[in-house]
Design a protein around this motif. Structure first.
Motif, PDB file in Angstrom:
ATOM      1  N   LEU A  43      26.252  -0.362  -6.109  1.00  0.00           N
ATOM      2  CA  LEU A  43      25.192  -1.058  -5.398  1.00  0.00           C
ATOM      3  C   LEU A  43      24.681  -0.173  -4.261  1.00  0.00           C
ATOM      4  CD1 LEU A  43      23.851  -3.835  -5.673  1.00  0.00           C
ATOM      5  CD2 LEU A  43      25.299  -4.613  -3.785  1.00  0.00           C
ATOM      6  N   GLU A  44      23.392   0.074  -4.251  1.00  0.00           N
ATOM      7  CA  GLU A  44      22.779   0.968  -3.271  1.00  0.00           C
ATOM      8  C   GLU A  44      21.815   0.189  -2.393  1.00  0.00           C
ATOM      9  OE1 GLU A  44      21.257   5.241  -4.002  1.00  0.00           O
ATOM     10  OE2 GLU A  44      19.482   3.962  -4.224  1.00  0.00           O
ATOM     11  N   TRP A  45      21.813   0.516  -1.111  1.00  0.00           N
ATOM     12  CA  TRP A  45      20.856  -0.104  -0.200  1.00  0.00           C
ATOM     13  C   TRP A  45      20.084   0.986   0.538  1.00  0.00           C
ATOM     14  CZ3 TRP A  45      21.377   1.225   4.894  1.00  0.00           C
ATOM     15  CH2 TRP A  45      22.639   1.670   5.323  1.00  0.00           C
ATOM     16  N   GLY A  46      18.879   0.635   0.963  1.00  0.00           N
ATOM     17  CA  GLY A  46      18.052   1.592   1.684  1.00  0.00           C
ATOM     18  C   GLY A  46      17.094   0.886   2.620  1.00  0.00           C
ATOM     19  N   VAL A  47      16.741   1.555   3.703  1.00  0.00           N
ATOM     20  CA  VAL A  47      15.798   1.013   4.688  1.00  0.00           C
ATOM     21  C   VAL A  47      14.817   2.113   5.071  1.00  0.00           C
ATOM     22  CG1 VAL A  47      17.370  -0.735   5.606  1.00  0.00           C
ATOM     23  CG2 VAL A  47      17.394   1.574   6.580  1.00  0.00           C
ATOM     24  N   GLY A  48      13.646   1.704   5.545  1.00  0.00           N
ATOM     25  CA  GLY A  48      12.647   2.673   5.963  1.00  0.00           C
ATOM     26  C   GLY A  48      11.684   2.079   6.968  1.00  0.00           C
ATOM     27  N   LEU A  49      11.124   2.942   7.804  1.00  0.00           N
ATOM     28  CA  LEU A  49      10.129   2.542   8.800  1.00  0.00           C
ATOM     29  C   LEU A  49       9.027   3.588   8.801  1.00  0.00           C
ATOM     30  CD1 LEU A  49       9.378   0.516  11.042  1.00  0.00           C
ATOM     31  CD2 LEU A  49      10.579   2.023  12.655  1.00  0.00           C
ATOM     32  N   GLY A  50       7.774   3.123   8.744  1.00  0.00           N
ATOM     33  CA  GLY A  50       6.668   4.055   8.626  1.00  0.00           C
ATOM     34  C   GLY A  50       5.528   3.775   9.572  1.00  0.00           C
ATOM     35  N   PHE A  51       4.641   4.764   9.649  1.00  0.00           N
ATOM     36  CA  PHE A  51       3.421   4.672  10.454  1.00  0.00           C
ATOM     37  C   PHE A  51       2.288   5.242   9.627  1.00  0.00           C
ATOM     38  CE2 PHE A  51       0.279   6.840  13.058  1.00  0.00           C
ATOM     39  CZ  PHE A  51      -0.095   5.845  13.958  1.00  0.00           C
ATOM     40  N   ARG A  52       1.143   4.566   9.639  1.00  0.00           N
ATOM     41  CA  ARG A  52      -0.015   5.047   8.880  1.00  0.00           C
ATOM     42  C   ARG A  52      -1.287   4.992   9.723  1.00  0.00           C
ATOM     43  NH1 ARG A  52       0.759  -0.048   5.585  1.00  0.00           N
ATOM     44  NH2 ARG A  52       1.710   1.286   4.003  1.00  0.00           N
ATOM     45  N   ARG A  53      -2.148   5.951   9.465  1.00  0.00           N
ATOM     46  CA  ARG A  53      -3.485   5.995  10.071  1.00  0.00           C
ATOM     47  C   ARG A  53      -4.449   6.262   8.936  1.00  0.00           C
ATOM     48  NH1 ARG A  53      -6.518  10.473  12.748  1.00  0.00           N
ATOM     49  NH2 ARG A  53      -8.005   9.532  14.195  1.00  0.00           N
ATOM     50  N   ARG A  54      -5.164   5.256   8.528  1.00  0.00           N
ATOM     51  CA  ARG A  54      -6.018   5.353   7.340  1.00  0.00           C
ATOM     52  C   ARG A  54      -7.372   5.956   7.675  1.00  0.00           C
ATOM     53  NH1 ARG A  54      -4.604  -0.562   5.212  1.00  0.00           N
ATOM     54  NH2 ARG A  54      -2.899  -0.088   3.783  1.00  0.00           N
ATOM     55  N   ARG A  55      -7.788   6.876   6.829  1.00  0.00           N
ATOM     56  CA  ARG A  55      -9.138   7.424   6.887  1.00  0.00           C
ATOM     57  C   ARG A  55      -9.609   7.641   5.454  1.00  0.00           C
ATOM     58  NH1 ARG A  55      -8.777   5.922  11.308  1.00  0.00           N
ATOM     59  NH2 ARG A  55      -9.373   6.956  13.251  1.00  0.00           N
ATOM     60  N   PRO A  56      -9.874   6.550   4.698  1.00  0.00           N
ATOM     61  CA  PRO A  56     -10.283   6.721   3.299  1.00  0.00           C
ATOM     62  C   PRO A  56     -11.663   7.346   3.198  1.00  0.00           C
ATOM     63  CG  PRO A  56     -10.518   4.425   3.973  1.00  0.00           C
ATOM     64  CD  PRO A  56      -9.850   5.132   5.116  1.00  0.00           C
ATOM     65  N   ALA A  90       0.841  -1.194   0.000  1.00  0.00           N
ATOM     66  CA  ALA A  90       0.000   0.000   0.000  1.00  0.00           C
ATOM     67  C   ALA A  90       0.871   1.237   0.000  1.00  0.00           C
ATOM     68  CB  ALA A  90      -0.916   0.000   1.219  1.00  0.00           C
ATOM     69  N   GLU A  91       0.588   2.182  -0.899  1.00  0.00           N
ATOM     70  CA  GLU A  91       1.293   3.452  -0.910  1.00  0.00           C
ATOM     71  C   GLU A  91       0.665   4.397   0.113  1.00  0.00           C
ATOM     72  OE1 GLU A  91       3.945   3.733  -2.472  1.00  0.00           O
ATOM     73  OE2 GLU A  91       3.887   2.205  -4.044  1.00  0.00           O
ATOM     74  N   ALA A  92       1.266   5.544   0.303  1.00  0.00           N
ATOM     75  CA  ALA A  92       0.797   6.499   1.304  1.00  0.00           C
ATOM     76  C   ALA A  92      -0.652   6.894   1.069  1.00  0.00           C
ATOM     77  CB  ALA A  92       1.683   7.737   1.292  1.00  0.00           C
ATOM     78  N   LEU A  93      -1.471   6.774   2.107  1.00  0.00           N
ATOM     79  CA  LEU A  93      -2.895   7.138   2.106  1.00  0.00           C
ATOM     80  C   LEU A  93      -3.722   6.318   1.128  1.00  0.00           C
ATOM     81  CD1 LEU A  93      -2.662  11.032   2.341  1.00  0.00           C
ATOM     82  CD2 LEU A  93      -2.792   9.369   4.208  1.00  0.00           C
ATOM     83  N   GLN A  94      -3.169   5.244   0.595  1.00  0.00           N
ATOM     84  CA  GLN A  94      -3.899   4.424  -0.362  1.00  0.00           C
ATOM     85  C   GLN A  94      -4.800   3.443   0.382  1.00  0.00           C
ATOM     86  OE1 GLN A  94      -1.526   1.729  -2.711  1.00  0.00           O
ATOM     87  NE2 GLN A  94      -2.964   1.789  -4.424  1.00  0.00           N
ATOM     88  N   ASP A  95      -6.023   3.305  -0.104  1.00  0.00           N
ATOM     89  CA  ASP A  95      -6.971   2.368   0.489  1.00  0.00           C
ATOM     90  C   ASP A  95      -6.744   1.000  -0.134  1.00  0.00           C
ATOM     91  OD1 ASP A  95      -9.033   1.300   1.943  1.00  0.00           O
ATOM     92  OD2 ASP A  95     -10.595   1.987   0.566  1.00  0.00           O
ATOM     93  N   ALA A  96      -5.718   0.312   0.325  1.00  0.00           N
ATOM     94  CA  ALA A  96      -5.364  -0.999  -0.214  1.00  0.00           C
ATOM     95  C   ALA A  96      -4.770  -1.847   0.902  1.00  0.00           C
ATOM     96  CB  ALA A  96      -4.361  -0.861  -1.362  1.00  0.00           C
ATOM     97  N   ARG A  97      -4.860  -3.150   0.734  1.00  0.00           N
ATOM     98  CA  ARG A  97      -4.325  -4.068   1.742  1.00  0.00           C
ATOM     99  C   ARG A  97      -2.824  -4.251   1.524  1.00  0.00           C
ATOM    100  NH1 ARG A  97      -8.561  -6.519   4.301  1.00  0.00           N
ATOM    101  NH2 ARG A  97     -10.564  -6.606   3.191  1.00  0.00           N
ATOM    102  N   GLU A  98      -2.095  -4.339   2.629  1.00  0.00           N
ATOM    103  CA  GLU A  98      -0.668  -4.659   2.562  1.00  0.00           C
ATOM    104  C   GLU A  98      -0.407  -5.947   3.331  1.00  0.00           C
ATOM    105  OE1 GLU A  98       3.596  -2.743   3.895  1.00  0.00           O
ATOM    106  OE2 GLU A  98       2.215  -1.574   2.657  1.00  0.00           O
ATOM    107  N   SER A  99       0.421  -6.797   2.759  1.00  0.00           N
ATOM    108  CA  SER A  99       0.741  -8.077   3.374  1.00  0.00           C
ATOM    109  C   SER A  99       1.751  -7.884   4.508  1.00  0.00           C
ATOM    110  CB  SER A  99       1.327  -9.031   2.329  1.00  0.00           C
ATOM    111  OG  SER A  99       0.467  -9.181   1.228  1.00  0.00           O
ATOM    112  N   ARG A 100       1.863  -8.880   5.345  1.00  0.00           N
ATOM    113  CA  ARG A 100       2.898  -8.860   6.375  1.00  0.00           C
ATOM    114  C   ARG A 100       4.285  -8.925   5.740  1.00  0.00           C
ATOM    115  NH1 ARG A 100       1.245  -9.309  11.525  1.00  0.00           N
ATOM    116  NH2 ARG A 100      -0.899  -9.977  11.917  1.00  0.00           N
ATOM    117  N   LEU A 101       4.353  -9.501   4.537  1.00  0.00           N
ATOM    118  CA  LEU A 101       5.605  -9.540   3.798  1.00  0.00           C
ATOM    119  C   LEU A 101       5.305  -9.508   2.316  1.00  0.00           C
ATOM    120  CD1 LEU A 101       8.722  -9.931   3.666  1.00  0.00           C
ATOM    121  CD2 LEU A 101       8.269 -12.398   3.542  1.00  0.00           C
ATOM    122  N   PHE A 102       5.936  -8.581   1.579  1.00  0.00           N
ATOM    123  CA  PHE A 102       5.871  -8.599   0.124  1.00  0.00           C
ATOM    124  C   PHE A 102       7.294  -8.565  -0.418  1.00  0.00           C
ATOM    125  CE2 PHE A 102       5.973  -3.971   0.850  1.00  0.00           C
ATOM    126  CZ  PHE A 102       6.941  -3.573  -0.069  1.00  0.00           C
TER     127      PHE A 102
END
Length: 467
Positions: free
Chosen positions: A269-282, A153-165
């Motif tokens: 070779l490039e590496w990147g990491v990220g951590l996010g928080f979301r609160r959905r209100r579609p 799921a992208e930011a503010l997107q009303d879509a399901r995200e898996s525990r792992l993709f």
């Protein structure tokens, strides 16, 4: 099912074999959903829509553009003896004046293939504004070619995200904002992660609101381009001893992540990491929808990177400036930042705060874009089709603050100028899959000693989609 799996493997093969990517395009905003008929239903959060079946599409964009003529001097030291600097050339607006342009034709396919597998393949034809690094770059190239196992799921997107993709292929950085309401780019959307890269990306949810991202892939080479829609011709290759001027001037380039042109990951070779928080209100749920993502990317710069259509080399060789280098040290390149997206009613904010370190050359700043989507009843009928379905006003502010100084001998002095860019625009939904965007870019280009110059630009874009 077997046919869908065969299609998935074909797209995966294309993803791993594709040598070029391009800028991610924004999809037109969808009209807001009408309020629920009953108060009880409106109080409950709507269920995410089912995945969209795989489908093919085409898109055409035509533009009217007016770019203001601005120029500054380029200085060269005299020899021998003590340095004296004399003007020997100019940096000018890439293509001043008014032009009508067929900007791009693109073909693609995307959607769900079944069993939690999704894919996207997109090819750009005549992509004028994303040629890289000069106008002589390939007219036809692949933007996206990836396959994904599991939901994302992208930011503010009303879509399901898996525990792992798991995603593999030619795709944008996970930190790239998924929504761009105008056809032009913000300064940081140009400077960092504008183009896709061949990569392996993983991520997923942690609990009800947190999510994580990680990726490894070939880093986009460091080069520079103008801040308006045309890249400009920097170090253009001339054939047959021709002395004819290039198709476009240099513009006023800033450092940016250029397009990947091969799959050799040696030294990039490039590496990147990220951590996010979301609160959905579609919609039509009331309340504030929020998405915050912190991210970090790192790679080592190569000594030199060959790019098509230019005599200049990317990465460290670009910083050396033909013998008159910038004050850099080492070869590490890193970006850290925070993406903040919020939605309240019809209003949406998308912003990105960035700090970048290019071999100890530091710059920082942000893009912030706010807009609102207003549905219209249809201004009049074209045949049986209502004309004028929605309108979206947009304001975007971009700031780049450079924390280093380039010597006057460096060939492209604009890389260390501070910038303020203000984009004002309206996007109109005319009929289904047809919209018109009218926008104006106001630049404050802060030139030492000279003062503040304004290489402003007006752009009108007609987009026609076919599904």
């Amino acid at each position: 099912m077997h046919g869908r799996l065969r299609l998935a493997w074909l797209i995966a093969a294309a993803a791993l074999a594709t040598p070029a990517g391009a800028a991610q395009e924004v999809s037109p905003p969808s009209p807001l959903q009408p309020p629920s008929a009953t108060p009880d239903a409106a109080a409950l959060p709507p269920s995410p829509p089912p995945p969209e079946p795989f489908h093919f599409w085409a898109e055409l964009k035509a533009n009217a553009r007016h770019s203001r003529l601005v120029e500054t001097s380029v200085f060269t030291p005299t020899e021998p003896g003590p340095f004296r600097f004399i003007p020997t050339g100019h940096q000018r607006t890439a293509d001043a004046g008014t032009s009508l342009e067929l900007q791009n034709v693109s073909l693609g396919g995307e959607g769900d293939l079944g069993s939690g597998v999704a894919a996207r393949l997109e090819v750009h034809i005549l992509d004028l504004y994303n040629r890289n690094p000069t106008s002589s770059d390939a007219r036809i190239f692949v933007r996206h070619a990836w396959i994904r196992f599991g939901g994302k799921a992208e930011a503010l997107q009303d879509a399901r995200e898996s525990r792992l993709f798991v995603l593999a292929g030619m795709a944008p950085r996970f930190s790239k904002p998924a929504v761009r309401a105008l056809e032009s780019y913000g300064m940081w959307a140009t400077a960092v992660g504008r183009f896709e890269m061949p990569q392996l990306q993983v991520g997923g949810t942690v609990g009800g609101h947190a999510y994580w991202r990680a990726q490894v892939g070939k880093g986009n080479p460091l080069f520079f381009r103008d801040t308006n829609v045309l890249a400009g011709d920097n170090g253009v290759v001339r054939t047959g001893g021709s002395t004819a001027p290039p198709a476009y001037e240099t513009g006023f380039p800033i450092f940016y992540d250029a397009k990947v042109d091969d799959l050799d990951t040696h030294g990039q070779l490039e590496w990147g990491v990220g951590l996010g928080f979301r609160r959905r209100r579609p919609p039509p749920t009331r309340g504030l929808g929020l998405d915050v993502l912190g991210w970090y990317f790192r790679r080592r710069l190569s000594d030199a990177v060959h790019l098509p259509g230019t005599t200049l080399l990317g990465d460290l060789d670009l910083l050396r400036g033909g013998g008159y280098p910038l004050p850099f040290s080492g070869r590490d390149k890193s970006e850290g930042g925070v993406n903040l997206s919020a939605r309240l009613g019809r209003w949406r904010l998308d912003s990105q705060f960035v700090r970048q370190d290019i071999a100890t050359l530091v710059r920082r700043g942000f893009d912030a874009e706010i807009g609102a989507l207003f549905t219209l009843p249809g201004l009049f009928l074209v045949g049986e089709t209502p004309f004028g379905n929605w309108i979206r006003p947009v304001l975007r502010v971009s700031i780049i603050d450079n924390r280093f100084e380039a010597p006057i001998t460096y060939p492209t002095l604009s890389v260390d100028w501070d910038w303020r860019k203000y984009d004002f625009g309206l996007r109109f939904g005319l009929v289904r899959d047809v919209d018109l965007t009218v926008e104006y870019s106001r630049h404050d280009m802060i030139v030492p000693v000279v003062g503040t110059l304004h290489p402003d630009e007006f752009l009108t874009t007609l987009r026609v989609g076919v599904r």
